[in-house]
Design a protein around this motif. Structure first.
Motif, short mmCIF file in Angstrom:
data_model
loop_
_atom_site.label_atom_id
_atom_site.label_comp_id
_atom_site.label_asym_id
_atom_site.label_seq_id
_atom_site.Cartn_x
_atom_site.Cartn_y
_atom_site.Cartn_z
N LYS A 4 66.62 61.48 -3.05
CA LYS A 4 65.38 61.62 -3.80
C LYS A 4 65.62 61.72 -5.30
CE LYS A 4 64.66 65.16 -1.21
NZ LYS A 4 65.65 64.91 -0.18
N GLU A 19 60.15 66.69 3.41
CA GLU A 19 61.55 66.83 3.05
C GLU A 19 61.79 67.78 1.88
OE1 GLU A 19 63.72 63.23 2.60
OE2 GLU A 19 63.10 62.41 4.52
N ARG A 20 60.83 67.89 0.98
CA ARG A 20 61.02 68.77 -0.18
C ARG A 20 59.68 69.38 -0.56
NH1 ARG A 20 64.00 66.46 -5.51
NH2 ARG A 20 65.91 67.05 -4.42
N LYS A 64 62.99 75.64 6.14
CA LYS A 64 64.42 75.31 6.04
C LYS A 64 65.01 74.95 7.39
CE LYS A 64 64.98 78.43 2.09
NZ LYS A 64 65.53 79.73 1.63
N VAL A 68 63.57 71.09 5.72
CA VAL A 68 62.84 70.96 4.47
C VAL A 68 63.61 71.68 3.36
CG1 VAL A 68 60.66 71.36 3.26
CG2 VAL A 68 60.66 70.93 5.74
N GLU A 69 63.81 70.99 2.25
CA GLU A 69 64.43 71.61 1.09
C GLU A 69 63.35 72.40 0.35
OE1 GLU A 69 66.93 70.44 -2.98
OE2 GLU A 69 66.02 68.87 -1.75
N LEU A 71 62.19 74.46 -2.84
CA LEU A 71 62.39 74.73 -4.26
C LEU A 71 61.37 75.78 -4.69
CD1 LEU A 71 62.62 71.04 -5.54
CD2 LEU A 71 64.50 72.54 -4.86
N TYR A 406 57.94 65.61 -1.60
CA TYR A 406 58.59 64.45 -0.98
C TYR A 406 58.34 64.46 0.52
CZ TYR A 406 61.79 60.49 -0.96
OH TYR A 406 62.32 59.23 -0.86
#
Length: 410
Positions: A4, A19-20, A64, A68-69, A71, A406
């Motif tokens: 990404k 994903e994020r 997580k 999934v990332e 932030l 994302y």
């Protein structure tokens, strides 16, 4: 996981595998909620911070564990102002929007912020607000500095920040940086402004902005749903002005492949503050809905014709409107509370219809809505149930607490 780094924003649906995501862990800002400021700060009750943090950490852990990332808004904002070397600019802009008039207290707060060396701590402090006893100045310096002596806060906190969905919204490969409805939440968008202007991952990719925080009319992310690669749904609600939807539609029509916006008129009502409190997408052909809005709901289709925005009121049932917009044969509406007016009212208030899809047919939900959750499971939806007894006091569920940046395309 998809690379990404070359294109940090990609959200073409509500249900593509997540994903994020950006979260904000509730922090000391909740400790500056008091009965005297609850209404102004849009809370009905005061969450217990330690419990709220445990619930939020469990929410992040589910994300997580499912790839999934996660932030954090506060960390991204700190990295952004460091990368852009714009600490002083950030402090000045934050102060200008703090509600604090120039004077002795204003300058004392500026000195305190400037003295914080670590940018992460600086960002957290701007979210927390300032109590009067943190800042010592000579009494009577100016009239404005001596008024309202009984109120203990000099600058209010931003307790709604853990609802990261609202200050900005991802659409395709761009951002709507929102102008918020209430004065207390307008300040929240400053973090998105600096992240998307200065963060090292985002800065070099020139993320397009489809709406701007300095616009004159308000719009919030809880009202913006990305239904597909060419259709958006946006609520006309307490927190989103119809004029804002036209502005956003015009911009996305000009700059993207989006060709249709479904504007849902849900009424100006605190209990239905955003579209996603009464309607969310849970699978390719399934949606949650709060039955109380169905009789009064009006839907308008917004398209572009010869460069001009065209608006038509829909007269078909909602299922047929969605089937036509998404080009699918059958849409199923899963009604919050199973059409029981008592269960529906209770579970909508506790965000039973506010679900976060982490993949098609796979959701994160609050465990406190058993009637709605049972209906979802009967419909073949996989649920990850989290506790939210403290988090829900701010009037928001899993979708409200997450800003996907994302998702996989399908």
């Amino acid at each position: 996981m998809t690379d990404k780094t070359s294109m940090p924003i990609q959200v073409y649906s509500e249900i593509g595998r997540l994903e994020r995501v950006i979260l904000h862990r509730p922090s000391i800002e909740l400790e500056n909620l008091i009965p005297a400021n609850l209404e102004a700060l849009l809370f009905d009750d005061i969450p217990y911070l330690e419990a709220a943090q445990k619930e939020h950490d469990a929410f992040a852990q589910v994300l997580k564990e499912n790839g999934v990332e996660v932030l954090y808004l506060e960390k991204l904002a700190a990295e952004a102002i460091d990368n852009g070397n714009v600490r002083e600019e950030f402090i000045e802009e934050w102060l200008s929007e703090s509600g604090l008039e120039p004077g002795a207290h204003y300058h004392a707060v500026k000195e305190k912020l400037t003295a914080i060396e670590d940018s992460y701590e600086l960002i957290l402090k701007t979210m927390t607000g300032f109590r009067k006893d943190e800042v010592k100045v000579e009494e009577g310096t100016t009239l404005i500095d001596t008024l309202d002596r009984d109120y203990p806060l000099l600058i209010n906190p931003m307790p709604s920040l853990y609802f990261t969905r609202d200050p900005f919204a991802t659409i395709g490969q761009g951002i709507s940086l929102n102008h918020m409805y209430s004065e207390t939440r307008k300040r929240e968008t400053i973090y998105g402004k600096y992240i998307f202007q200065y963060h090292p991952v985002v800065k070099d990719n020139s993320v397009p902005l489809y709406y701007f925080r300095d616009e004159s009319t308000y719009i919030e992310g809880g009202d913006i749903l990305v239904l597909s690669e060419d259709v958006l749904a946006i609520g006309i609600s307490q927190r989103t002005d119809a004029r804002s939807i036209e502005k956003l539609a015009k911009n996305v029509f000009e700059d993207t492949d989006y060709s249709q916006v479904l504007a849902f008129l849900i009424g100006s009502n605190r209990k239905f503050m955003h579209l996603d409190t009464v309607f969310t997408m849970v699978d390719y052909d399934k949606f949650t809905i709060h039955p109380e809005i169905e009789d009064q709901l009006k839907v308008y289709t917004i398209t572009s014709q010869d460069g001009e925005v065209k608006i038509e009121e829909e007269t078909d049932p909602l299922e047929e409107i969605l089937e036509a917009a998404l080009n699918i044969e059958k849409v199923t509406l899963i009604r919050c509370g199973d059409d029981d007016p008592v269960a529906a009212a209770r579970e909508q208030w506790n965000d039973g219809a506010n679900t976060l899809a982490i993949a098609p047919g796979e959701l994160i939900v609050y465990d406190r809505n058993p009637v709605t959750n049972a209906l979802l499971e009967e419909a073949g939806i996989k649920l990850h149930k989290i506790q939210g007894s403290e988090l829900v006091r701010g009037r928001g569920g899993p979708r409200c607490m997450s800003m996907p940046i994302y998702r996989e395309r399908f």
